[in-house]
Motif scaffolding. Sequence first.
Motif, short mmCIF file in Angstrom:
data_model
loop_
_atom_site.label_atom_id
_atom_site.label_comp_id
_atom_site.label_asym_id
_atom_site.label_seq_id
_atom_site.Cartn_x
_atom_site.Cartn_y
_atom_site.Cartn_z
N PHE A 195 -4.59 17.53 13.25
CA PHE A 195 -6.34 17.83 13.08
C PHE A 195 -6.95 16.48 13.48
O PHE A 195 -8.61 17.04 12.88
N TYR A 196 -7.02 15.78 12.23
CA TYR A 196 -7.73 14.28 12.13
C TYR A 196 -7.38 13.13 12.63
O TYR A 196 -8.20 11.75 12.70
N LEU A 197 -6.52 13.57 13.77
CA LEU A 197 -5.81 12.14 14.84
C LEU A 197 -6.66 12.49 16.04
O LEU A 197 -6.11 13.39 16.22
N SER A 198 -6.49 11.21 16.10
CA SER A 198 -7.32 10.91 18.27
C SER A 198 -7.31 9.82 18.85
O SER A 198 -8.01 8.93 18.05
N GLU A 199 -6.77 9.69 19.76
CA GLU A 199 -6.71 8.09 19.97
C GLU A 199 -6.48 7.21 19.25
O GLU A 199 -7.31 6.24 19.16
N ILE A 200 -5.36 6.76 19.09
CA ILE A 200 -4.78 5.53 17.83
C ILE A 200 -3.33 4.95 18.26
O ILE A 200 -2.53 5.47 18.66
N PHE A 201 -4.06 3.67 18.28
CA PHE A 201 -3.51 2.21 18.80
C PHE A 201 -3.15 1.51 17.20
O PHE A 201 -3.69 1.72 16.81
N ILE A 202 -1.45 1.62 16.58
CA ILE A 202 -1.56 1.30 16.02
C ILE A 202 -0.26 0.63 15.71
O ILE A 202 1.01 1.61 15.98
N GLY A 203 0.46 -0.28 14.93
CA GLY A 203 1.70 -0.38 14.94
C GLY A 203 2.52 -0.76 15.91
O GLY A 203 3.05 -0.90 16.25
N GLY A 204 1.15 -1.40 17.57
CA GLY A 204 1.77 -1.53 18.47
C GLY A 204 1.80 -0.89 19.26
O GLY A 204 2.40 -1.07 20.84
N LYS A 205 1.74 0.51 18.94
CA LYS A 205 1.71 1.45 20.37
C LYS A 205 0.79 3.27 20.17
O LYS A 205 0.34 2.81 19.31
N ALA A 206 0.46 3.03 21.21
CA ALA A 206 -0.24 4.27 21.12
C ALA A 206 0.24 5.93 20.51
O ALA A 206 1.25 5.56 20.98
N LEU A 207 -0.39 6.44 19.32
CA LEU A 207 0.21 7.66 19.59
C LEU A 207 -0.34 8.53 19.85
O LEU A 207 -0.98 8.63 20.91
N SER A 208 1.01 9.72 19.85
CA SER A 208 0.53 10.81 21.19
C SER A 208 -0.81 11.80 20.45
O SER A 208 -1.16 13.14 21.31
N HIS A 209 -1.24 11.93 19.14
CA HIS A 209 -2.22 12.56 19.16
C HIS A 209 -3.77 12.62 19.32
O HIS A 209 -4.03 11.43 19.81
N ILE A 210 -4.29 13.70 19.71
CA ILE A 210 -5.56 13.56 20.72
C ILE A 210 -5.79 14.64 20.20
O ILE A 210 -5.50 15.89 20.37
N GLY A 211 -7.76 15.07 20.41
CA GLY A 211 -8.56 15.38 20.25
C GLY A 211 -8.73 16.21 18.78
O GLY A 211 -9.45 17.13 18.58
N GLY A 212 -8.56 15.71 18.07
CA GLY A 212 -8.48 15.81 16.10
C GLY A 212 -9.95 15.11 15.64
O GLY A 212 -10.29 14.23 17.19
N SER A 213 -10.12 15.46 14.47
CA SER A 213 -11.77 14.72 14.07
C SER A 213 -11.26 13.87 13.09
O SER A 213 -11.11 15.04 11.96
N ALA A 214 -11.46 13.05 12.65
CA ALA A 214 -11.12 12.17 11.80
C ALA A 214 -12.40 12.52 10.64
O ALA A 214 -12.61 12.30 9.72
N VAL A 215 -13.83 12.78 11.38
CA VAL A 215 -14.79 13.39 10.05
C VAL A 215 -14.89 14.66 9.81
O VAL A 215 -15.68 14.98 8.58
N LEU A 216 -13.67 15.46 10.41
CA LEU A 216 -13.75 17.18 9.64
C LEU A 216 -13.01 16.65 8.35
O LEU A 216 -13.72 17.57 7.60
N TYR A 217 -11.98 16.07 8.15
CA TYR A 217 -12.18 15.73 6.83
C TYR A 217 -12.81 15.03 6.13
O TYR A 217 -12.09 15.60 5.07
N GLN A 218 -13.54 14.47 6.14
CA GLN A 218 -14.60 13.98 5.79
C GLN A 218 -15.69 15.46 5.30
O GLN A 218 -16.25 15.32 4.42
N HIS A 219 -16.03 16.35 5.94
CA HIS A 219 -16.42 17.39 6.05
C HIS A 219 -15.73 18.13 4.83
O HIS A 219 -16.44 18.15 3.90
N LEU A 220 -14.75 18.82 5.41
CA LEU A 220 -13.76 19.57 3.90
C LEU A 220 -13.72 18.88 2.99
O LEU A 220 -13.98 19.87 1.06
N PHE A 221 -13.62 17.11 2.46
CA PHE A 221 -13.71 16.75 0.71
C PHE A 221 -14.56 16.60 0.59
O PHE A 221 -14.39 17.26 -0.44
N TRP A 222 -15.80 16.50 0.93
CA TRP A 222 -16.75 16.04 0.07
C TRP A 222 -17.74 17.53 -0.12
O TRP A 222 -18.80 18.22 0.00
N PHE A 223 -16.96 18.37 0.98
CA PHE A 223 -17.36 20.02 0.39
C PHE A 223 -17.13 20.11 -1.36
O PHE A 223 -17.50 20.71 -1.74
N LEU A 224 -15.57 19.89 -1.30
CA LEU A 224 -15.83 19.46 -2.84
C LEU A 224 -16.65 18.04 -3.21
O LEU A 224 -17.00 18.63 -4.43
#
Lengths: 351, 609
Positions: free
Chosen positions: B271-300
């Motif tokens: 949901f929130y993850l896309s195109e991330i390379f961390i800890g020396g490897k690329a993660l399989s997550h694709i298509g999420g949006s980190a900004v979506l969380y911010q919308h949900l969070f700040w809506f509260l």
Amino acid sequence: MSGLIVTALVILVFIVIYQIAKASELATIIRGEENVKSQTNRLMAWLMVAFFVLGMIGIWKCHEALIGKMLPESASVQGDHYDSMLIVTLILTGFVFFVTQALLFWFIFRYQQTEHSKAFFYSHNNKLEVLWTTVPALALVVLVVIGLRNWFNVTDKAPEGSMLVQVMGKQFNWLIRYPGADGILGKTDFRLMDDATNVMGLDTNDIAAKDDIIVQNGELHIVKQHNVQLVINSRDVIHDVGLPHFRMKMDAVPGITTTMWFTPKFTTDEMKNKTGNPDFVYEISCDQMCGKGHYSMRGTVIVQTENEFKEWLSKQPAYYTGMLPAPPAAPAGAAPATADTTGAGAVTMAH
Amino acid sequence: MSNEATTLHAHDAHAHMDSHGHAHAHGHEHHEQHFITKWIFSQDHKVIAKQYLISGIIWAIIGALFSVFFRLQLGFPDSTFPIMEKFLGHWAQGGKLTPEFYYALVTMHGTILVFFVLTAGLSGTFSNFLIPLQIGARDMASPFMNMLSYWFFFISSVIMFASLFVQTGPAAGGWTTYPPLSALKEASLGSGLGMDLWLISMALFVVSQLLAGLNYITTILNMRTKGMKMTRLPLTIWALFFTAVLGVLSFPVLLSGFVLLIFDRHFGTSFYLSEIFIGGKALSHIGGSAVLYQHLFWFLGHPEVYIVMLPGMGMASEILSTNSRKPIFGYLAMIISLTGITVLAFVVWAHHMFVTGMSPFLGGIFVLLTLLIAIPSAIKVFNWLTTIWKGNIRLNVPMLFALGFVSLFISGGLTGIFLGNSALDLHLHDTYFVIAHFHLVMGVSAFFGMFAGIYHWFPKMFGRFMNNTLGYIHFFVTLGGAYLIFWPMHYEGFAGMPRRYYDYSAWESFKQFSTLNHFISTVVIIVFFAQLLFVFNFFMSIFKGRKVTSLNPWGSTTLEWTTPLHPGHGNWEGEIPTVYRWPYDFKEDGNGNDFIPQTVPLRDGEEEH
């Protein structure tokens, strides 16, 4: 042990204060409650006035002490608009601040309860209320108009001919990519990333990627009076490219590309002269919490003249040339001198 | 009970509190049925209010202590404080805070104060205490649900507290816990078990708030006594009503955000993850949006600001009016502005996200809506000022805190005009300017509202007064301290100094503030001790305070002062009084009093307000 003593001491002090407070309360009852109440009331009214006066002096002193530590004149054209808008907002809100606080503390003093004072029954006045709905509304309209004009200016498309640079955040430093001679940032894919050989995941099947230059020491070189457009993203978590001297800020989000553009006004050297600080440097601060090294995620911006920049750029090898002879996977511990990944990247580039 | 006045004694006394009208969650040594149902699993709204209040106080001490710890690091980055090692163990080896735990402390400070203290501790206490008493009801619409809401909060508290002790530390991604930082274990130590516990605790917290909020709304709408029209409600009740509405409509969105985050953390969703390379490897997550969380969070997150503010606004209105011996100015305008704030609170959230790269057009809309919300706030300030104008002002402790509330609300509110204007936010975003702004307006100011409420209603809660002298000391140290701490931070913000940094000494642009940081930290320590003085006063006064002798010690018009000195479950002996007039009739009653309670019928020829 010392902690225990300190705790005991604190508790003791509290008890002493409480006993004194308690005693004063008893004294109140003996001396007659009404009498003391009116004395206390007068004392508090004076204290509030004193607080206001001291507060205003404090504000002045604070200003004197800190104004010399503020940022120098804006280093970007856009920042000039920013600064003038900031001044307008400061004056407007400052005025409201002083008037309302002064009224608040004045009323406290003026209308304190005394022996014969009476309250004036005054429950509403539509005219007044309409007045202080519309006046703030009008003031806000002014601020919104200035604000939106500036906002749409800085968020508008970068002008033709802007220099294109990519800034990629990673825990905990900045990677800077220049498009090379073709002026096009080649394709990248995060699945191709590798800390030793391909830090930004350049897709070498894309011809445009082959002449791209990657700078790994966090130095963003740009040219004075030349619009620069930053294409911003992140490799891992959210970062933020903060450029306080240019009055600019933009998040670096993994999976999303953001942009920001501005026109630098002074070279770093000129700014050293202006500020009289030989150590002056434009800094890139990470402004979005990104983990334990967030506070040390520092980059620098080097603003140069056209010629200086060209000379610097000509010395930067294309990243691809360093990738070509894919170095054999070194066994762990074989290369102690290149323990950190940035160092390793730099070594491969030097080949 | 012994005569020695020590804090230890105050703790001891928890076990003997049967006769003293005070319940404490930890006092479960006694197992008699009577004790448990009366003080622990109580369904009496007044006891639940006290449970919320005392839990809130305990959390406030913890949260404030954390701020002292990280201010030590910020003010004295080169020194070591062995005492910190005592508290924090290996997180502060040799008395020097680690960066990881610095971030954990910052995160927990925010979480604790925003949610556990200024939401649960504030509206939990006063909604519970005041709604039935001021509308004239025997209890909440559902006392059982009310009790559940406290115990959900309690479990949530226990889990959050436990998270402080897990090996990888508590959540450390800031109180907003933005993914991917909070979603990936590789990104931060605090994103391990600590983050799971944080999410679980917060989910239970949301449940608690929903149970509570629904109850408040239902009670206010349905259980008002005879004659208590909505337009005769005290402003406290209006404010608490809108607080509950905000919570009920926005907390579920936050919960959904948390649930998606849990999925991303454990079930491989993106949901929130896309195109991330961390800890020396690329993660399989694709298509999420980190900004979506911010919308949900700040809506509260944004309505949350008003959940924190409104109770203070309501109580300040009440206390200002009572102690000026003058009706609140513009009662109707106050209700309308509360309504305006509540409605607008839902459509301004993205002003927290101007620099996320959102569409500039959308940004423009949010600028407009955000600055619009300044108007009802301005109306409230002018109305408060006019309320005390030509009043007959009694400067007792609650009144001082209510006046301090207004002062701080002005100071902190005005800087919102800077941050809400996206063009200015570009530079000020996530700097100390933001810290100064929100601490003044929703931190200290909300606290002042809360303190005002505690000092004002303490006589009703415990049948005793709090000590005045201590109250005055508490007030001046806190007000002065708040300005000394946060005023200079505006300058640091103008200079672009980023928040959430562990150390500034390596930064050419920010290191010049080291003396200032030193100064601020020193004031923080002093203010912290002044708060302990309050806590001390609070608990001592429960047992030793001067006894209340008259039913209506402040000369108030509202219904809670018509109950007996120590109201039992059910509040009124005999019938609930009928209400005949609005709550601010501060005028001559013909018998030498300068106020007329709501329960007094209109005189012949008297017109209703």
